[in-house]
Design a protein around this motif. Structure first.
Motif, short mmCIF file in Angstrom:
data_model
loop_
_atom_site.label_atom_id
_atom_site.label_comp_id
_atom_site.label_asym_id
_atom_site.label_seq_id
_atom_site.Cartn_x
_atom_site.Cartn_y
_atom_site.Cartn_z
N PHE A 32 0.81 -1.22 0.00
CA PHE A 32 0.00 0.00 0.00
C PHE A 32 0.85 1.27 0.00
CE2 PHE A 32 -4.47 -1.38 1.80
CZ PHE A 32 -4.78 -1.89 0.55
N PRO A 82 1.21 2.93 -4.18
CA PRO A 82 0.62 1.63 -3.88
C PRO A 82 0.76 0.70 -5.09
CG PRO A 82 -1.10 3.11 -4.61
CD PRO A 82 0.19 3.90 -4.64
N PHE A 114 -3.68 6.61 -0.08
CA PHE A 114 -2.78 5.74 0.66
C PHE A 114 -1.76 6.48 1.52
CE2 PHE A 114 -4.43 3.34 -2.92
CZ PHE A 114 -4.83 2.16 -2.32
#
Ligand code: WTA
Length: 632
Positions: A47, A50, A475
């Motif tokens: 992640f 990502p 993210f």
């Protein structure tokens, strides 16, 4: 076929297994599809980058799985049932066999115009079967489709075409919505004048009888090109992580971004979620009222239902034409078993009175669905009582363009329902609430920011052409987690209620809009100096759009308001029109020059008595005059 959960114990068991060993869980589901080359790797993820790859060394074609795979078993069953806008026209149905032939012809037509794997094709069409056919035709030859909702303006269409560098636009001549005739081809012509230099073909589906401007260099009629093509077209083997489509959606900053979904994971998750969330049984008639221009239409009108071998109903028109009984009339006429719509439609129809649904026999309905925005308690009860007659569980499904499929929802007849609660995560979905520092909140009865800790197969892979934006938006807020942008609470029993966006995204009639996007549109008016846009509670739309505008030397009258509205319609489309425009002399700003939207939101929501500390503002004096001029 992916597994269908039948009872609570099975849900609990599936959930437990999916969290303990997600790879084993999804491998099992994925193996139920047709793969040209089976996958050996299930999941790779990180992640931070990502990077998410599901079934990455496998090869498949999603149109094969939607169509060819079903021919020997249910080839004569209706795949798409189409209800036209005009009540005097007959409904149409396409069996799986018939649909496959049409998709192949369309795919061959695209190829004849030079479209090949990886090329981008924009679809700007009404809700006619040819839209679904075009979607599947792109998928069949590996072209990346990007459907643009046909209510967007020429400018908005052009922005999307240019961002995707699309080589083809597929549109219609006109669009029928209620008693309106929308000149779709004309909008495309205008978009072509604004840019769209990458486009060399505009394929036009004839949907009316009005004449349109024609340019022989680029324009081609669907009925002339598609009908002469062969009815077979071999499906392109796609790597599981090849792009399937781009869908533009609004964020809190800048222009809409192209959310990218890929072939394998999206296929597995939309089929699995469709079968489970709607508890679809063979022979059922399923109807989702969304437009294919939004993610709900992609996943739960086209792909999910067809992958599951369902009969999916497509409706061309609007809920109030010819009258407020239209939805219920269609439910009765086609004996709809699962009905999936948005709270804004429920509220609008509720306002028309109980006598409308009372006229129709709705006893075929087994499951009701809600999507797109929080459903308020009153609308939930009305839906339950007047449409479901207390017998059809409501699945309040929470998800996003970026999630590809439904992530949090009750399962009808399996888990319980509670008004306004999306309730429980689907198998494979590790939903957590965090505080603003990213600490996970483990207790029940808490409120926090909704994040997902582990990838599911249909998670967003990137934002087209700008991977960094994808990282930043989803993210980077909380390390190791996908951040949804939504705030949520968990009740004493662990059910989740999604409250709404915590960023500068507003949700107007279930349509996602960035406040910055609307501001940019307003600012295009030459006499506007600056503007600030916020959402405010609206009885029917969920949220309305409230714009505060600073102008240069204009009469602050209704004529000028109309000019601003026209500017927004030109830049984005009618769905982005502010409900209220307040002319102001200044906007409250922090010392670093940022607009304090919190204050503007409170004023718009009639909550101006309780603005908190404003003494740190650069210009606290403007607040009083904004309060006095508020349109509430
Ligand atoms: C909101 C639509 C509460 C949420 C599928 C999300 C919801 C945004 C629900 C995504 C729900 C969607 N309850 N809020 N059941 N469903 N939302 O991308 O704020 O158009 O982040 O996807 O809609 O909108 P999008």
């Amino acid at each position: 076929m992916t597994h269908q959960i039948k009872n609570l114990a099975e849900y609990q068991e599936a959930y437990r297994r999916s969290i303990e060993d997600p790879s084993a869980f999804w491998k099992e589901q994925a193996e139920t599809f047709h793969w040209f080359k089976p996958f050996t790797k299930v999941l790779h993820w990180d992640f931070d980058k990502p990077e998410v790859r599901w079934f990455e060394d496998g090869q498949l074609n999603i149109s094969y799985n939607c169509l060819d795979r079903h021919i020997s078993s249910i080839g004569d069953q209706t795949a798409i049932l189409w209800e036209p806008n005009d009540v005097t026209k007959p409904a149409k149905s396409y069996s799986y066999k018939h649909l496959l032939a049409e998709v192949c012809q369309c795919a061959n037509a695209l190829k004849s115009r030079g479209i090949k794997k990886g090329d981008r094709v924009i679809l700007y069409m009404p809700m006619v079967p040819e839209l679904a056919i075009a979607v599947l035709a792109c998928a069949r030859i590996g072209a990346i489709h990007s459907v643009v909702f046909a209510g967007f303006s020429a400018q908005a269409l052009c922005d999307r075409v240019d961002d995707a560098q699309a080589s083809m636009i597929i549109c219609s001549d006109v669009n029928h919505r209620g008693n309106k005739l929308i000149p779709v081809k004309e909008v495309v012509d205008n978009a072509m004048d604004l840019g769209c230099n990458s486009v060399d073909t505009v394929l036009v589906y004839q949907n009316g009888d009005t004449s349109v401007n024609w340019s022989d260099d680029v324009d081609v009629w669907w009925h002339e090109l598609v009908s002469i093509q062969a009815k077979e077209c071999s499906p392109e083997p796609m790597n599981a992580e090849d792009m399937l489509f781009i869908l533009y959606t609004s964020g809190s900053t800048g222009k809409p971004k192209g959310v990218v979904h890929t072939c394998g994971g999206y296929m597995v998750y939309t089929c699995y979620s469709f079968k489970n969330v709607f508890q679809y049984q063979p022979g059922d008639i399923y109807w989702c009222t969304a437009d294919i221009g939004w993610i709900t239409g992609h996943s739960y009108i086209v792909y999910g239902p067809l992958l599951a071998g369902a009969t999916t109903l497509m409706f061309e028109g609007v809920p109030t034409y010819p009258d407020a009984g239209r939805f219920w009339d269609i439910c009765e006429k086609h004996q709809v078993n699962q009905f999936y719509t948005a709270p804004t439609a429920i509220r609008a129809l509720m306002a028309k009175g109980n006598e409308w649904p009372a006229k129709y026999d709705l006893s075929s309905i087994k499951v009701l669905g809600s999507v797109g925005e929080p459903i308020n308690e009153e609308a939930w009860h009305w839906y339950d009582t007047h449409i479901g007659k207390g017998k059809a569980p409501i699945v309040d499904t929470w998800w996003q363009t970026e999630t590809g499929g439904i992530l949090i929802t009750p399962l009808p007849g399996i888990t319980d329902t509670k008004p306004t609660y999306a309730s429980y995560p689907m198998p494979g979905i590790e939903a957590v609430l965090v505080d603003s520092d990213g600490n996970e909140l483990h207790d029940n009865n808490v409120e926090g920011l909704l994040c997902i800790k582990h990838p599911w197969p249909s998670i967003i892979r990137t934002t087209y052409g700008d991977h960094e934006r994808c990282r930043n938006v989803y993210f980077s807020a909380f390390k190791g987690k996908y951040f949804t942008g939504d705030g949520a609470r968990r009740d004493e029993d662990g059910r989740i209620r999604v409250i709404g966006r915590v960023d500068d995204v507003i949700n107007v009639s279930g349509h996602r809009m960035g406040t910055a996007e609307v501001e940019n549109a307003i600012n295009e008016h030459p006499k506007v100096i600056e503007s600030a846009v916020v959402g405010y509670p609206h009885d029917i739309k969920g949220q309305g759009i409230y714009a505060y505008v600073i102008t240069a030397g204009m009469n602050l009258d209704d004529a000028f308001r109309q000019e601003i509205l026209a500017t927004v319609v030109r830049e984005i489309g009618p769905i982005a029109k502010p409900d209220k425009i307040q002319f102001v002399e200044g906007l409250p700003k922090t010392r670093s020059g940022k607009i304090m939207r919190r204050i503007l939101r409170k004023i718009a929501a009639k909550d101006a008595e309780n603005l908190g500390d404003i003494s740190t503002l650069l210009n606290p004096e403007v607040v009083q005059s904004i309060k006095e001029g508020a349109l509430v």
